[in-house]
Write an enzyme that holds these catalytic residues in place. Sequence first.
Site, PDB file in Angstrom:
ATOM      1  N   LEU A   1       0.825  -1.205   0.000  1.00  0.00           N
ATOM      2  CA  LEU A   1       0.000   0.000   0.000  1.00  0.00           C
ATOM      3  C   LEU A   1       0.862   1.259   0.000  1.00  0.00           C
ATOM      4  O   LEU A   1       0.513   2.262  -0.633  1.00  0.00           O
ATOM      5  CB  LEU A   1      -0.935  -0.015   1.216  1.00  0.00           C
ATOM      6  N   CYS A   2       2.004   1.210   0.690  1.00  0.00           N
ATOM      7  CA  CYS A   2       2.862   2.388   0.749  1.00  0.00           C
ATOM      8  C   CYS A   2       3.410   2.735  -0.638  1.00  0.00           C
ATOM      9  O   CYS A   2       3.552   3.915  -0.991  1.00  0.00           O
ATOM     10  CB  CYS A   2       3.998   2.175   1.735  1.00  0.00           C
ATOM     11  N   THR A   3       3.717   1.694  -1.423  1.00  0.00           N
ATOM     12  CA  THR A   3       4.209   1.922  -2.787  1.00  0.00           C
ATOM     13  C   THR A   3       3.118   2.532  -3.658  1.00  0.00           C
ATOM     14  O   THR A   3       3.353   3.471  -4.425  1.00  0.00           O
ATOM     15  CB  THR A   3       4.695   0.602  -3.410  1.00  0.00           C
TER      16      THR A   3
ATOM     17  N   HIS B   1       2.552   6.300  -2.381  1.00  0.00           N
ATOM     18  CA  HIS B   1       3.601   7.320  -2.353  1.00  0.00           C
ATOM     19  C   HIS B   1       4.644   7.207  -3.454  1.00  0.00           C
ATOM     20  O   HIS B   1       5.124   8.233  -3.952  1.00  0.00           O
ATOM     21  CB  HIS B   1       4.300   7.293  -0.989  1.00  0.00           C
TER      22      HIS B   1
END
Length: 451
Positions: free
Chosen positions: A223-225, A228
């Site tokens: 999810l972070c990839t 962001h």
Amino acid sequence: LLDSLLQEMMEVDTSATDWPGRWSNISKILERRGPLTPPSFQPSSELLPFLLENIRVLVVGAGGLGCELLKNLAMMGFRNITVIDMDTIDLSNLNRQFLFRQKDVGRSKAETAAEFINTRIPLCRVTPHNCKIQDFDEDFYRGFHLVVCGLDSVVARRWINGMLLSLLEWDEDTGELDKSTIVPLVDGGTEGFKGNVRVIYPGVNACIDCTLDLFPPQINFPLCTIAHTPRLPEHCVEYSRVLLWPKEKPFGEEINIDGDDPQHISWIYEKARERADQFGIPGVTYRLTQGVVKHIIPAVASTNAVIAAACTTEVFKVVTSCCNPLNNYMVFNDSDGIYTYVYEQDRNPDCLACSKVPQKLELLPTSKLQDLLDHLVNSPVFQMKAPGVTTSIGGKNKTLYMQTPVSIEEATRKNLKLTLAELGLVDGCQLVVADTTSPAAVVFELKFKTD
């Protein structure tokens, strides 16, 4: 011009009857013994009329594999065929789904495929249903002698598997399975140049859930990839699907993403393009967007043809008993030469679907309800998609969490952060879990682990 020529070729006299010798090759198999016929097979001239007029086959899926299945079954003498598919025809389907033409783009796959077969093959009666498999009850599925699947969805396979298992009945005195309640399942699947066929007798041999580890894992992006640092076009599509859709709710509060709805795919595609332009990422296309949302694996027409031929052969063998059916799993690979291998899949004694063994969930009392749901989703044993949980506390039913409808999800969302002990759950209590992978709820016994 090509479409008009093909249309002329498929036009036949709908009033035609069987002509002499039409089924001579099939009769040779059914009216005499051969080196591969089992001792139980009784050749008879009555088998062919029974096959032609009485056998009812359900085909689930009218895509690349489904088109081949319908054609093969109809040309082998199966006249009472029902097909279910909720999808519509896309331009990209036409390179391998040969029952469709350019003029059919946007139409129902099930209805168009049935129309083509009924027109092209005299006396064949294909009944289409443009809907979900979940729209029918047990009585509908009980009305078929056999089900053959040409699906691209593990969830749908598991649901059909669960439905056929729910049809089984056991003798109350002896506990033995009533064989007359078995509806066999012939399942085919393809992935590029690879494919497989399996013959399942529900309650007798390994079912779909017994071998969940055979299915390739779904690709998930961190999810972070996605949020962001996107680097791939797939990251942009997932950003639109996972983050923007729930936030913007473009089609209403209670509308979930439907991978078969062109408007939904178009919305995700446009948002993904905006995201890709922002980060300078090329390659976001409508087809890629559809593939990511629906987890589509590229299909090869020749693989579909081989697997459908094997499936149809197994259907014929199961229905007529003229030859022992596949026992019970065949793999096919023609990516480098041609390789096939047949082996027997063993039943899983602890199978979630067919074992009839009470399932246990072992967690700490301090585990949160979200941890329990994550375990049901991520465990290779369960592989659920959107589990909802209810229980009984003090003799009263209590809904711990449900994802749909939205009103219940909002009311039970606060429970996700509570521990199992704070929710009033005790060691040995029962949890009833409902999920899209099965038509029936699964009862678990909660067992608390010690630190």
